[in-house]
Design an enzyme around this catalytic site. Structure first.
Site, PDB file in Angstrom:
ATOM      1  N   HIS A  67     -56.094   2.636 -16.349  1.00 31.16           N
ATOM      2  CA  HIS A  67     -57.174   1.781 -15.837  1.00 31.16           C
ATOM      3  C   HIS A  67     -56.690   1.079 -14.573  1.00 31.16           C
ATOM      4  O   HIS A  67     -55.515   0.726 -14.467  1.00 31.16           O
ATOM      5  CB  HIS A  67     -57.578   0.764 -16.908  1.00 31.16           C
ATOM      6  N   GLU A  94     -63.797   5.223 -11.741  1.00 33.89           N
ATOM      7  CA  GLU A  94     -64.124   3.802 -11.663  1.00 33.89           C
ATOM      8  C   GLU A  94     -63.722   3.275 -10.290  1.00 33.89           C
ATOM      9  O   GLU A  94     -62.559   2.896 -10.090  1.00 33.89           O
ATOM     10  CB  GLU A  94     -63.364   3.018 -12.736  1.00 33.89           C
ATOM     11  N   SER A 147     -69.607  -1.807 -13.269  1.00 34.01           N
ATOM     12  CA  SER A 147     -70.892  -2.530 -13.304  1.00 34.01           C
ATOM     13  C   SER A 147     -72.038  -1.700 -13.872  1.00 34.01           C
ATOM     14  O   SER A 147     -73.170  -1.787 -13.404  1.00 34.01           O
ATOM     15  CB  SER A 147     -71.233  -3.074 -11.911  1.00 34.01           C
ATOM     16  N   LYS A 161     -61.654  -4.945 -22.831  1.00 34.14           N
ATOM     17  CA  LYS A 161     -60.572  -5.612 -22.078  1.00 34.14           C
ATOM     18  C   LYS A 161     -59.955  -6.717 -22.947  1.00 34.14           C
ATOM     19  O   LYS A 161     -59.866  -6.557 -24.159  1.00 34.14           O
ATOM     20  CB  LYS A 161     -61.101  -6.105 -20.728  1.00 34.14           C
ATOM     21  N   GLY A 188     -66.508  -5.094 -12.358  1.00 32.26           N
ATOM     22  CA  GLY A 188     -66.694  -6.531 -12.585  1.00 32.26           C
ATOM     23  C   GLY A 188     -67.320  -7.252 -11.404  1.00 32.26           C
ATOM     24  O   GLY A 188     -67.321  -8.476 -11.364  1.00 32.26           O
ATOM     25  N   ASN A 230     -65.280  -0.814 -23.007  1.00 30.91           N
ATOM     26  CA  ASN A 230     -63.923  -1.324 -22.811  1.00 30.91           C
ATOM     27  C   ASN A 230     -63.988  -2.851 -22.867  1.00 30.91           C
ATOM     28  O   ASN A 230     -64.454  -3.483 -21.921  1.00 30.91           O
ATOM     29  CB  ASN A 230     -63.396  -0.840 -21.449  1.00 30.91           C
ATOM     30  N   GLU A 290     -56.935  -1.843 -13.653  1.00 33.33           N
ATOM     31  CA  GLU A 290     -56.286  -3.142 -13.913  1.00 33.33           C
ATOM     32  C   GLU A 290     -54.839  -2.943 -14.359  1.00 33.33           C
ATOM     33  O   GLU A 290     -53.967  -3.771 -14.060  1.00 33.33           O
ATOM     34  CB  GLU A 290     -57.114  -3.924 -14.956  1.00 33.33           C
TER      35      GLU A 290
HETATM   36  P1  13P Z   1     -67.415  -3.624 -15.570  1.00 29.07           P
HETATM   37  O1  13P Z   1     -68.423  -2.807 -16.350  1.00 29.07           O
HETATM   38  O2  13P Z   1     -67.286  -5.032 -16.075  1.00 29.07           O
HETATM   39  O3  13P Z   1     -67.634  -3.524 -14.102  1.00 29.07           O
HETATM   40  O4  13P Z   1     -65.978  -2.963 -15.861  1.00 29.07           O
HETATM   41  C1  13P Z   1     -65.818  -1.608 -15.709  1.00 29.07           C
HETATM   42  C2  13P Z   1     -64.516  -1.208 -16.289  1.00 29.07           C
HETATM   43  O5  13P Z   1     -63.477  -1.573 -15.788  1.00 29.07           O
HETATM   44  C3  13P Z   1     -64.539  -0.381 -17.520  1.00 29.07           C
HETATM   45  O6  13P Z   1     -63.285   0.113 -17.794  1.00 29.07           O
END
Ligand code: 13P
Length: 255
Positions: free
Chosen positions: A95, A167, A212, A11, A173, A9, A97
């Site tokens: 997601h 997640e 992560s 982003k 992150g 992903n 976010e």
């Molecule tokens: P990270 O791997 O940067 O923690 O992000 C995970 C994520 O949100 C994948 O959709």
């Protein structure tokens, strides 16, 4: 019976030249890799560029979000038909976010899941608890509520095409990965919940872990019985790291 799936992903990263280079490096790195599926989810503006690179490669194209209507007065939105047209196979939905910054609700996620399935897109439905919720002992309640509200009206033939991504928000992150045991515990609950409601087809639903994921923790995560792959954020922007994740061990069928 469940083919492992590793999804990057990206982003809101990737101008087209960067996206082209990253996709090309991923394709080269996973060449000949059998027994698993790999996909990348660039931003909308880079989908067609990345699609050109992925043609004739086993790496699939994914989108990061979608509206549930085919067309209409929804300024700023992208429809399932549009994603189909540019060759997407997967679409990430709900997601954290999107939920946190853009107010996406379970009801919206549910509509998107139905729309994705109706347009032959495989939905990757994200669920997960915040740190406060985990510390308050609410993880199971939160995650099962999200799964129930997004998925449980689907019939067995539909649900077997869905991918769930667990997640935990506190692991996204932050560099703070869930332990394999913490992740397995939730994955096991999700599968049990699916089994209780849709029956044996639950055994076919892939449940990815996200938060992560890095080259140095993927192998341990993938040993867990209900972890069927990963949704990778930060590490998916580094081709070498992402390719190593896609090449997780143990593998029976590496080149
Ligand atoms: P990270 O791997 O940067 O923690 O992000 C995970 C994520 O949100 C994948 O959709």
């Amino acid at each position: 019976m469940r083919t492992p799936l590793i999804v990057g992903n990206w982003k809101m990263h990737g101008l087209r030249a960067e996206a082209r280079a990253l996709a090309a490096a991923v394709c080269a790195g996973v060449q000949g890799l059998g027994g698993r599926e790999v996909a990348v989810a660039p931003p909308f503006t880079a989908l067609t560029t990345v699609r050109e690179v992925l043609l004739d490669s086993p790496v699939a194209l994914a989108a990061q979000n979608m509206h549930w209507e085919e067309r209409g007065a929804f300024t700023g939105e992208v429809s399932p038909l549009m994603l189909q047209e540019v060759g997407c196979r997967f679409v990430i939905l709900g997601h954290s976010e999107r939920r946190q910054y853009f107010g996406e609700s379970d009801a919206m996620v549910k509509q998107k899941v139905h729309a994705a399935l109706a347009h032959d897109l495989v939905p990757i439905v994200c669920v997960g608890e915040t740190l406060n919720e985990r510390e308050a002992g609410q993880t199971l309640e939160v995650v099962s509520g999200q799964v129930r509200r997004a998925l449980l009206e689907l019939d067995p033939p539909a649900i077997r095409r869905v991918v769930v991504a667990y997640e935990p928000v506190w692991a996204i992150g932050t560099g703070r990965v869930a332990t394999p045991q913490q992740a397995q515990e939730v994955h096991g609950w999700i599968r049990k919940l699916l089994r209780e409601t849709v029956g044996e087809v639950a055994a076919e639903v892939r449940i990815l872990y996200g938060g992560s994921v890095k080259p140095d923790n993927i192998d341990e995560l993938m040993k867990e019985p209900d972890i069927d792959g990963a949704l990778v954020g930060g590490a998916s922007l580094d081709a070498q790291a992402f390719v190593r994740i896609a090449r997780f061990l143990p593998a029976n069928d590496l080149e």
